[in-house]
Design an enzyme around this catalytic site. Structure first.
Site, PDB file in Angstrom:
ATOM      1  CG  HIS A 363      18.444 -36.093  22.179  1.00 45.58           C
ATOM      2  ND1 HIS A 363      19.432 -35.738  21.300  1.00 45.58           N
ATOM      3  CD2 HIS A 363      19.062 -36.286  23.364  1.00 45.58           C
ATOM      4  CE1 HIS A 363      20.598 -35.743  21.919  1.00 45.58           C
ATOM      5  NE2 HIS A 363      20.393 -36.061  23.174  1.00 45.58           N
ATOM      6  CE  LYS A 554      14.480 -38.776   7.374  1.00 44.49           C
ATOM      7  NZ  LYS A 554      14.744 -37.490   8.060  1.00 44.49           N
ATOM      8  NE  ARG A 555      14.513 -47.160  14.338  1.00 43.29           N
ATOM      9  CZ  ARG A 555      14.676 -47.757  15.530  1.00 43.29           C
ATOM     10  NH1 ARG A 555      15.848 -47.676  16.162  1.00 43.29           N
ATOM     11  NH2 ARG A 555      13.696 -48.420  16.105  1.00 43.29           N
ATOM     12  CE  LYS A 560      12.624 -40.437  12.899  1.00 47.05           C
ATOM     13  NZ  LYS A 560      13.652 -39.376  12.960  1.00 47.05           N
ATOM     14  CB  THR A 660      22.135 -35.784  12.613  1.00 46.82           C
ATOM     15  OG1 THR A 660      21.550 -37.062  12.865  1.00 46.82           O
ATOM     16  CG2 THR A 660      22.211 -34.979  13.885  1.00 46.82           C
ATOM     17  CE  LYS A 664      24.953 -38.150  10.372  1.00 43.28           C
ATOM     18  NZ  LYS A 664      24.175 -39.209  11.068  1.00 43.28           N
TER      19      LYS A 664
HETATM   20  C1  LIG Z   1      13.229 -44.648  25.864  1.00 44.58           C
HETATM   21  C2  LIG Z   1      13.202 -44.945  24.417  1.00 44.58           C
HETATM   22  C3  LIG Z   1      13.872 -43.862  23.609  1.00 44.58           C
HETATM   23  C4  LIG Z   1      15.127 -44.095  23.058  1.00 44.58           C
HETATM   24  C5  LIG Z   1      15.731 -43.087  22.305  1.00 44.58           C
HETATM   25  C6  LIG Z   1      15.076 -41.895  22.133  1.00 44.58           C
HETATM   26  C7  LIG Z   1      15.790 -40.832  21.362  1.00 44.58           C
HETATM   27  C8  LIG Z   1      15.676 -39.528  22.023  1.00 44.58           C
HETATM   28  C9  LIG Z   1      15.261 -40.734  20.019  1.00 44.58           C
HETATM   29  C10 LIG Z   1      16.228 -39.997  19.121  1.00 44.58           C
HETATM   30  O1  LIG Z   1      17.155 -40.560  18.627  1.00 44.58           O
HETATM   31  N1  LIG Z   1      15.929 -38.705  18.907  1.00 44.58           N
HETATM   32  C11 LIG Z   1      16.605 -38.022  17.841  1.00 44.58           C
HETATM   33  O2  LIG Z   1      17.773 -37.399  18.358  1.00 44.58           O
HETATM   34  C12 LIG Z   1      18.533 -36.785  17.328  1.00 44.58           C
HETATM   35  C13 LIG Z   1      19.832 -36.265  17.929  1.00 44.58           C
HETATM   36  O3  LIG Z   1      19.599 -35.148  18.704  1.00 44.58           O
HETATM   37  C14 LIG Z   1      17.731 -35.681  16.635  1.00 44.58           C
HETATM   38  O4  LIG Z   1      18.481 -35.156  15.576  1.00 44.58           O
HETATM   39  C15 LIG Z   1      16.408 -36.235  16.110  1.00 44.58           C
HETATM   40  O5  LIG Z   1      15.608 -35.194  15.610  1.00 44.58           O
HETATM   41  C16 LIG Z   1      15.672 -36.965  17.234  1.00 44.58           C
HETATM   42  O6  LIG Z   1      14.505 -37.610  16.756  1.00 44.58           O
HETATM   43  C17 LIG Z   1      13.836 -41.643  22.674  1.00 44.58           C
HETATM   44  C18 LIG Z   1      13.216 -42.666  23.429  1.00 44.58           C
END
Ligand SMILES: CCc1ccc([C@H](C)CC(=O)N[C@@H]2O[C@H](CO)[C@@H](O)[C@H](O)[C@H]2O)cc1
Length: 820
Positions: A363, A554-555, A560, A660, A664
């Site tokens: 992701h 978004k975060r 971003k 995503t 939406k």
């Molecule tokens: C280990 C800490 C950590 C926790 C969560 C993440 C996720 C991968 C971050 C995340 O939410 N990524 C997002 O995933 C979405 C679903 O696929 C994508 O649409 C977003 O572009 C992406 O930033 C990375 C690192």
């Protein structure tokens, strides 16, 4: 012995009224006359759940009877939101329940608002997992989720007064009517300890993992109902429970309290969700969380597999396990351990089965988000797994050496162990080597995975890399969030789009129809009023509803580029104060920053301070309002998204894997202003050039720009309006007591700007001008907005899940009952 047929409970208003009343007395233990609204929430939830659990048992019986292949989704995060309305809708009793409550003297809308979000996730990854589970059930796939039952979910965000402050989210403080504790499904999970070798007389070596500490993983089941279908699947979340035996050391010392405290300490494993979503955490507790839920889930999956009478050789035909990013990647080593140490398989056979069962979704390309664990930490916490990882790496590098003799650099790049700077296990490499398929979450992202992060692996196994572009569930993000739009669409094109989103295309012939546009305008207006109420409640700010709503939710993350939107807001402010007749608008921000991410917290603070100045500047009045809605979460998103006109998807190209929120917002009739990044590209392809505002450097232009190494400040040359905005920040124009943070942020933009905010600003500004110009022609804007809705069907999570099922899982639906 066949279980007795269940006598289905009535789904009509009368039946529900009875069930709610019974539940109030029997489950909530309250006399309806004295019941609080929270009691009515619980009673109604119990009434629904008893209908869902019936279907859950029917679904399970059918799956057990039929030779179905089960899909297991392993995710550290599930950003579910509220459950009552979604479960009512998917069980097909929403209207009847609303009526039943009314007849019981209760207001449904007030009742549902008492439910806390189940915020067991950070952002995109967690929400995607929740959408996927809903679609698996809706399409009748035997698909189940495994995760952690955090007692504390995503922190609650408050601004005090401008800076984010985190507050614990103890969402289970009042209990939870939706979960079924499964005391009988408890598994001992071991940590630390040591590996003992047992040399058999046939020369084989058997390994056992002993001592160390043990805690129990107990299952809590959350039924997941399909929409318009009787299939009900399950989300099993693991909670840590202390084992009942004391550490005698303390006991003998008579230190009973210490002994108990030590016990409860072991239950802290499932206590809290790590609120980071872009930087690997690297904490021992995080590794233990990952192994805790993976070990319990694999134990449970194998138990169910053998209980159903299957052999281990049947595994690849009966079980598909999806790794939601690297967070559950230790599963590869754990399944090898179970197959060899517990079931006695030889390495080669165990490895074969493993690879056929696992698949891995990436992701993010952000290097800092890719998890690696120090070898010594892994060896201490999971000694047997470290052994197995060494063996996997050995076998793998042997193969590479044969394919590329003498290419030591390649071996170093591919190794599961990063030898640079203290030896670390690369969890992404373990996931890739241990999976039969790897996918990115949007076309560009998957290409970049092949060309950069996993280029060496792609060269080895091109056939293992596939793309599965993300999607969103129309049930929550259209039908629940936007009932007016749902009704509007229903009148024009019927309701089939709810089951097959591509049928939205039927709207296409009407997009320029004035009457339809009128109705659409009314729907959007109504949603804006609903949002204005939420904004008023949460921020005290009053916003107009007859102007463009420009939304970035978004975060908070530098890539971003919330800063890009902020600079534009400041420029608009200056232009209004310079007397220019700038089209009025409301700019809405929403999003949390990881608690340790200071830059992101500075960005939130500065946005809030800029907003405060603008919103109280009499010269501006209500021509420009800037609002940062605190505690952005799923339930807030369902109010913000239907009200949006302009969807800000402005990440630096090459950094947002998919997005995503972009899907939406477009499905709710917002036009996108965005870069050619992530799924924005596929959205542009779907809706057409004229119905979206694309701007900025492409991914390859960003790479070239970075290579040129130009100082960001150079971008200000000949751009007075832009440099004025940066100067105002730097000089503390928008703050009366924290010049340092503002000066630092201005300096960061002028001298660092790693995500090229200044470089992309002119193109962004121009794109926003294009949006203003189109918004000034309502019929053209509405035509474009309706065209977006008509052409966004591809971005349904149902298509995404079918792609996974066909390209990766080789799974087929097993509908329990004909669609309604
Ligand atoms: C280990 C800490 C950590 C926790 C969560 C993440 C996720 C991968 C971050 C995340 O939410 N990524 C997002 O995933 C979405 C679903 O696929 C994508 O649409 C977003 O572009 C992406 O930033 C990375 C690192």
């Amino acid at each position: 012995t066949t279980a007795p047929p269940l006598s289905p409970l009535p789904h009509d208003t009368e039946g529900l009224k009875q069930s709610i009343r019974d539940a109030m007395v029997r489950f909530v233990g309250k006399d309806p006359k004295q019941a609080t609204q929270r009691d009515w929430l619980d009673a109604t939830s119990f009434a629904v759940r008893e209908r869902m659990i019936e279907r859950r048992l029917l679904t399970r019986r059918q799956f057990d009877a039929e030779d179905v292949k089960r899909v297991y989704y392993l995710s550290m995060e599930y950003l579910i939101g509220r459950m009552l309305e979604a479960n009512l809708r998917n069980t097909g009793i929403l209207d009847e329940t609303r009526e039943a409550l009314a007849q019981l003297g209760q207001d449904y809308d007030e009742i549902v608002a008492w439910e806390d979000d189940a915020a067991l996730g950070n952002g995109g990854l967690g929400r995607l997992a929740a959408c996927i589970l809903e679609s698996l059930a809706t399409q009748g796939y035997p698909g189940f989720g495994y995760g952690i039952r955090y007692e504390y979910g995503m922190f609650r965000q408050q601004f005090e007064p401008y800076r984010q402050v985190e507050h614990p989210d103890n969402w289970l403080r009042y209990g939870n009517p939706w979960e079924f504790p499964r005391a009988e499904r408890k598994y001992p999970i071991r940590f630390y300890g040591e590996v003992v070798e047992h040399h058999r007389n046939d020369g084989s070596v058997h390994y056992s993992w002993e001592d160390g500490e043990q805690i129990l993983a107990m299952a809590y089941d959350y039924p997941t109902a399909g929409y318009g279908r009787r299939n009900v699947n399950n989300l099993r979340l693991w909670g840590a429970k202390a084992t009942r035996d004391f550490d005698l050391r303390y006991f003998n010392e008579g230190d009973y309290i210490r002994a108990v405290a030590d016990k409860s300490q072991s239950e802290s494993i499932s206590m809290v969700l790590y609120p980071n979503d872009a930087t690997a955490i690297g904490k021992e507790l995080r590794l233990k969380q990952e192994y805790f839920f993976v070990a319990a889930s694999l134990h449970d999956i194998l138990d169910r597999h053998t209980e159903l009478g299957y052999t281990l050789d049947d595994l690849p035909h009966q079980v598909a396990i999806q790794l939601n990013d690297t967070h559950p990647a230790i599963a590869v080593a754990e399944l090898m351990r179970l197959l060899m140490d517990r079931h006695g398989l030889h390495w080669a056979r165990a490895w074969e089965l493993c690879r056929q069962v696992f698949a891995y979704t990436n992701h993010t390309l952000m290097p800092e988000a890719l998890e690696t664990w120090p070898v010594d930490l892994m060896t201490r916490v999971l000694p047997r797994h470290m052994q197995i990882i060494y063996r996997i790496n050995h076998e793998f590098l042997e193969m590479v050496r044969r394919r590329f003799p003498g290419d030591e650099e390649r071996l170093k790049r591919l190794s599961l162990i990063d030898e640079e700077g203290g030896r670390n296990v690369r969890m992404a490499h373990l996931a890739v080597v241990g999976s039969h398929q790897i996918n990115g979450v949007a076309a560009l992202h998957t290409e970049l995975l092949k060309q950069t992060l996993f280029a060496d692996f792609y060269q080895l196994w091109p056939e293992r890399f596939v793309n599965v572009t993300n999607g969103v569930t129309p049930r929550l993000w259209m039908i629940q969030a936007n009932p007016e739009l749902t009704e509007f669409l229903g009148e024009k094109i019927g309701h089939d789009w709810q089951y097959d989103l591509e049928r939205l295309r039927a709207l296409e012939p009407w997009v320029a129809d004035p009457e339809l546009q009128q109705k659409f305008q009314q729907v959007k207006r109504k949603n804006k009023e609903r949002l204005a109420t939420l904004v008023r409640e949460r921020t005290g700010i009053r916003i107009r509803t007859d102007v463009l709503f420009d939304v970035q939710i978004k975060r908070i993350h530098e890539y971003k580029r919330q800063l890009l939107k902020l600079l534009h807001v400041i420029e608009l402010y200056n232009r209004i104060r310079d007397g220019e007749n700038v089209p009025p608008r409301v700019v809405i921000f929403g999003g949390k920053a990881a608690p340790g991410y200071q830059r992101a917290k500075d960005i939130i603070q500065v946005i809030n301070e800029v907003a405060d100045v603008i919103n109280h500047d009499p010269q501006v009045g209500d021509r420009l309002k800037c609002v940062f809605i605190p505690n952005y979460e799923v339930s807030a998103a369902t109010v913000i998204i239907p009200a949006a006109d302009l969807s800000e998807q402005i990440s630096t190209a090459g950094f947002e894997a998919s997005g995503t929120g972009n899907m939406k917002l477009a499905l709710n009739g917002a036009l996108t202003v965005g870069t050619l990044d992530g799924a924005n590209i596929e959205i542009r392809d779907a809706v057409g050039e004229d119905n979206i505002f694309i701007f900025g450097m492409t991914e390859s232009e960003v790479v070239a720009h970075r290579a040129r190494g130009e100082v960001p400040e150079a971008m200000l040359a000949g751009r007075p309006a832009l440099s004025r905005t940066v100067e105002m920040i730097e000089q503390g124009y928008f703050t009366c007591d924290d010049n340092a943070t503002h000066a630092e942020l201005g300096h960061y933009l002028r001298h660092q700007d790693p995500f090229f905010v200044l470089a992309d600003y002119p193109a962004y500004r121009e794109a926003c001008e294009r949006a203003d110009a189109l918004y000034a022609q309502p019929e053209c804007w509405n035509t474009a907005a309706l065209t977006n809705i008509a052409r966004m069907g591809y971005f349904s999570i149902d298509r995404t899940v079918r792609d996974y099922a066909e390209k990766i899982w080789d799974a087929t639906p097993e509908p329990v009952a004909p669609k309604r």
